[in-house]
Design a protein around this motif. Structure first.
Motif, mmCIF file in Angstrom:
data_model
loop_
_atom_site.group_PDB
_atom_site.id
_atom_site.type_symbol
_atom_site.label_atom_id
_atom_site.label_comp_id
_atom_site.label_asym_id
_atom_site.label_seq_id
_atom_site.Cartn_x
_atom_site.Cartn_y
_atom_site.Cartn_z
ATOM 1 N N GLN A 163 0.824 -1.205 0.000
ATOM 2 C CA GLN A 163 0.000 0.000 0.000
ATOM 3 C C GLN A 163 0.860 1.258 0.000
ATOM 4 O O GLN A 163 0.521 2.255 -0.648
ATOM 5 C CB GLN A 163 -0.912 -0.001 1.225
ATOM 6 N N SER A 164 1.982 1.228 0.702
ATOM 7 C CA SER A 164 2.876 2.397 0.754
ATOM 8 C C SER A 164 3.515 2.672 -0.591
ATOM 9 O O SER A 164 3.698 3.830 -0.985
ATOM 10 C CB SER A 164 3.974 2.170 1.803
ATOM 11 N N PHE A 165 3.854 1.599 -1.308
ATOM 12 C CA PHE A 165 4.629 1.746 -2.533
ATOM 13 C C PHE A 165 3.771 2.126 -3.733
ATOM 14 O O PHE A 165 4.170 2.925 -4.574
ATOM 15 C CB PHE A 165 5.372 0.434 -2.826
ATOM 16 N N ARG A 166 2.564 1.551 -3.805
ATOM 17 C CA ARG A 166 1.708 1.769 -4.978
ATOM 18 C C ARG A 166 0.874 3.031 -4.831
ATOM 19 O O ARG A 166 0.476 3.396 -3.724
ATOM 20 C CB ARG A 166 0.780 0.566 -5.172
ATOM 21 N N TYR A 167 0.592 3.676 -5.963
ATOM 22 C CA TYR A 167 -0.315 4.827 -5.964
ATOM 23 C C TYR A 167 -0.839 5.028 -7.385
ATOM 24 O O TYR A 167 -0.354 4.427 -8.336
ATOM 25 C CB TYR A 167 0.375 6.098 -5.459
ATOM 26 N N GLY A 168 -1.846 5.908 -7.512
ATOM 27 C CA GLY A 168 -2.388 6.200 -8.836
ATOM 28 C C GLY A 168 -3.126 5.005 -9.409
ATOM 29 O O GLY A 168 -3.799 4.259 -8.697
ATOM 30 N N LYS A 169 -2.998 4.771 -10.709
ATOM 31 C CA LYS A 169 -3.741 3.712 -11.382
ATOM 32 C C LYS A 169 -3.361 2.327 -10.872
ATOM 33 O O LYS A 169 -4.167 1.401 -10.900
ATOM 34 C CB LYS A 169 -3.569 3.800 -12.903
ATOM 35 N N HIS A 170 -2.113 2.172 -10.421
ATOM 36 C CA HIS A 170 -1.702 0.860 -9.919
ATOM 37 C C HIS A 170 -1.650 0.830 -8.388
ATOM 38 O O HIS A 170 -0.853 0.099 -7.788
ATOM 39 C CB HIS A 170 -0.350 0.442 -10.514
ATOM 40 N N SER A 171 -2.531 1.597 -7.744
ATOM 41 C CA SER A 171 -2.576 1.617 -6.285
ATOM 42 C C SER A 171 -3.028 0.259 -5.740
ATOM 43 O O SER A 171 -3.664 -0.535 -6.438
ATOM 44 C CB SER A 171 -3.530 2.708 -5.800
ATOM 45 N N HIS A 172 -2.715 0.023 -4.489
ATOM 46 C CA HIS A 172 -3.036 -1.250 -3.837
ATOM 47 C C HIS A 172 -4.552 -1.421 -3.731
ATOM 48 O O HIS A 172 -5.267 -0.526 -3.275
ATOM 49 C CB HIS A 172 -2.410 -1.278 -2.442
ATOM 50 N N LYS A 173 -5.056 -2.580 -4.151
ATOM 51 C CA LYS A 173 -6.501 -2.817 -4.169
ATOM 52 C C LYS A 173 -6.962 -3.786 -3.070
ATOM 53 O O LYS A 173 -8.146 -4.023 -2.916
ATOM 54 C CB LYS A 173 -6.919 -3.389 -5.529
ATOM 55 N N GLY A 174 -6.036 -4.342 -2.312
ATOM 56 C CA GLY A 174 -6.410 -5.310 -1.290
ATOM 57 C C GLY A 174 -6.811 -4.657 0.014
ATOM 58 O O GLY A 174 -7.163 -3.469 0.071
ATOM 59 N N GLU A 175 -6.734 -5.424 1.081
ATOM 60 C CA GLU A 175 -7.085 -4.937 2.411
ATOM 61 C C GLU A 175 -6.132 -3.816 2.822
ATOM 62 O O GLU A 175 -4.912 -3.953 2.724
ATOM 63 C CB GLU A 175 -7.023 -6.079 3.420
ATOM 64 N N ALA A 176 -6.686 -2.706 3.287
ATOM 65 C CA ALA A 176 -5.875 -1.539 3.629
ATOM 66 C C ALA A 176 -5.323 -1.648 5.039
ATOM 67 O O ALA A 176 -5.980 -2.159 5.946
ATOM 68 C CB ALA A 176 -6.710 -0.271 3.491
ATOM 69 N N ASP A 177 -4.099 -1.177 5.207
ATOM 70 C CA ASP A 177 -3.490 -1.076 6.522
ATOM 71 C C ASP A 177 -3.946 0.238 7.158
ATOM 72 O O ASP A 177 -3.800 1.306 6.560
ATOM 73 C CB ASP A 177 -1.954 -1.116 6.397
ATOM 74 N N VAL A 178 -4.487 0.180 8.357
ATOM 75 C CA VAL A 178 -5.071 1.363 8.991
ATOM 76 C C VAL A 178 -4.031 2.459 9.178
ATOM 77 O O VAL A 178 -4.280 3.631 8.861
ATOM 78 C CB VAL A 178 -5.700 0.988 10.355
ATOM 79 N N LEU A 179 -2.851 2.107 9.691
ATOM 80 C CA LEU A 179 -1.812 3.112 9.944
ATOM 81 C C LEU A 179 -1.350 3.756 8.645
ATOM 82 O O LEU A 179 -1.209 4.986 8.559
ATOM 83 C CB LEU A 179 -0.619 2.473 10.658
ATOM 84 N N ILE A 180 -1.120 2.939 7.621
ATOM 85 C CA ILE A 180 -0.666 3.461 6.330
ATOM 86 C C ILE A 180 -1.726 4.370 5.720
ATOM 87 O O ILE A 180 -1.415 5.392 5.094
ATOM 88 C CB ILE A 180 -0.321 2.310 5.365
ATOM 89 N N SER A 181 -2.980 4.035 5.910
ATOM 90 C CA SER A 181 -4.070 4.864 5.375
ATOM 91 C C SER A 181 -4.054 6.256 5.977
ATOM 92 O O SER A 181 -4.380 7.241 5.301
ATOM 93 C CB SER A 181 -5.425 4.193 5.649
ATOM 94 N N TYR A 182 -3.668 6.359 7.252
ATOM 95 C CA TYR A 182 -3.571 7.666 7.895
ATOM 96 C C TYR A 182 -2.435 8.505 7.311
ATOM 97 O O TYR A 182 -2.421 9.732 7.432
ATOM 98 C CB TYR A 182 -3.348 7.502 9.398
ATOM 99 N N LEU A 183 -1.477 7.831 6.685
ATOM 100 C CA LEU A 183 -0.310 8.520 6.122
ATOM 101 C C LEU A 183 -0.464 8.799 4.632
ATOM 102 O O LEU A 183 0.513 9.113 3.959
ATOM 103 C CB LEU A 183 0.951 7.674 6.358
ATOM 104 N N GLU A 184 -1.674 8.679 4.125
ATOM 105 C CA GLU A 184 -1.921 8.936 2.712
ATOM 106 C C GLU A 184 -2.512 10.323 2.492
ATOM 107 O O GLU A 184 -3.273 10.827 3.322
ATOM 108 C CB GLU A 184 -2.855 7.873 2.134
ATOM 109 N N VAL A 185 -2.137 10.925 1.371
ATOM 110 C CA VAL A 185 -2.639 12.246 0.992
ATOM 111 C C VAL A 185 -3.162 12.152 -0.442
ATOM 112 O O VAL A 185 -2.820 11.224 -1.177
ATOM 113 C CB VAL A 185 -1.532 13.319 1.083
#
Length: 323
Positions: A52-74
């Protein structure tokens, strides 16, 4: 007290030859190569937090989201912020360089001290680039920053749902900060005790003229490729935004590549890096850009093939006919 601390840091940097700009790009290269290799080879075995941290845009992570990582997304639309920064920072560097050459004076003390602080200290910064070459490189990089500022703030259509990790956001600022600083760090007039050379187009070598032409070609072709992507989301008749989905691009260099805009980014930075051949930092800048764009292009290529079952087989990720 603060001045004493800064002076101590400056002495430490000079004594141990700590080039903060080079250190940043070395960290970037190591990180993108290590995690990029894991993503392309063994992604299915990696924890969701890394994916989830590495992927973004069209190839963003589509699986189960990590709660902590989600808080660090903009929002991915925040890309425009570091192009606003690059726009102003590149113009400032160009102004300082042009003023130094025009007036035939050494750069201001505040500029020299700043460069000493972030580029290895006064004892370790040597003149490796003449003023004419430095000014050419500064003009070209400023042109790129201005165009990307225009595209991201006035043309590009960002999906409201698209996110990126905060680390991607921070890296964008450091990239342009370090790249532009490195234009000046080893240039005549920006090293203590040196004077700028007089500017003359006659000082350009044939190879430098070739790089100038190749850069401008890549600059224009990257813009054309970006416009193809933008127009996929617009109504052809009205120009209004009709979708925020990622569609299949056609025409231009997309005939050969999944990410021609990334290919031309690498070409432009190669031209700049070779213009500044003696400067070690610019070698690192190029390696960082090449590795980053390649990894992203491979992930994008994979996404296209998985999403569009009739995806053209002749298309490569980032190098025509090769990769």
């Amino acid at each position: 007290m603060l001045l004493a601390i800064i002076s101590s840091i400056e002495e430490l940097i000079d004594q141990y030859k700590i080039n903060l700009t080079q250190l940043a790009f070395c960290i970037f290269i190591t990180t993108i190569v290590f995690f990029g290799s894991l993503m392309t080879l063994v992604e299915s075995h990696l924890p969701n937090s890394i994916r989830q941290s590495f992927r973004y845009g069209k190839h963003s992570h589509k699986g189960e989201a990590d709660v902590l990582i989600s808080y660090l997304e903009v929002p991915k639309a925040w890309f425009k912020h570091f192009y606003i920064f690059a726009f102003g920072w590149s113009l400032l560097a160009l102004y300082l360089l042009a003023s130094s050459i025009a007036n035939q004076t050494t750069a201001p003390e505040y500029a020299l001290r700043f460069l000493d602080l972030v580029c290895g200290g006064p004892s370790n910064r040597k003149v490796e680039i003449d003023s004419t070459t430095a000014l050419l490189g500064a003009v070209l990089l400023t042109l790129q920053c201005i165009r990307r500022f225009y595209e991201t703030n006035f043309v590009q259509i960002f999906s409201k749902k698209s996110k990126m990790n905060l680390s991607h956001y921070a890296v964008g600022f450091v990239h342009y900060f370090g790249s532009i600083v490195s234009l000046l760090s080893n240039t005549s007039g920006f090293v203590r005790g040196t004077q700028p050379n007089e500017f003359s187009l006659k000082n350009l070598t044939q190879l430098q003229v070739v790089y100038l032409l190749v850069f401008l070609f890549a600059w224009q072709q990257q813009y054309s490729s970006n416009m193809i992507l933008v127009n996929l989301r617009k109504d052809a008749k009205t120009g209004a935004v009709k979708t925020e989905q990622h569609l299949l691009p056609q025409g231009g260099w997309f005939t050969l590549l999944s990410s021609p805009h990334m290919f031309f980014e690498v070409v432009m930075y190669f031209c700049l890096a070779d213009l500044f051949t003696p400067v070690r930092t610019w070698k690192l800048v190029f390696l960082w850009v090449a590795s980053n764009q390649t990894i992203n292009a491979l992930l994008t290529h994979q996404w296209y093939k998985e999403t569009f079952k009739d995806y053209p087989k002749r298309r490569r990720a980032i190098l025509p006919y090769l990769l």
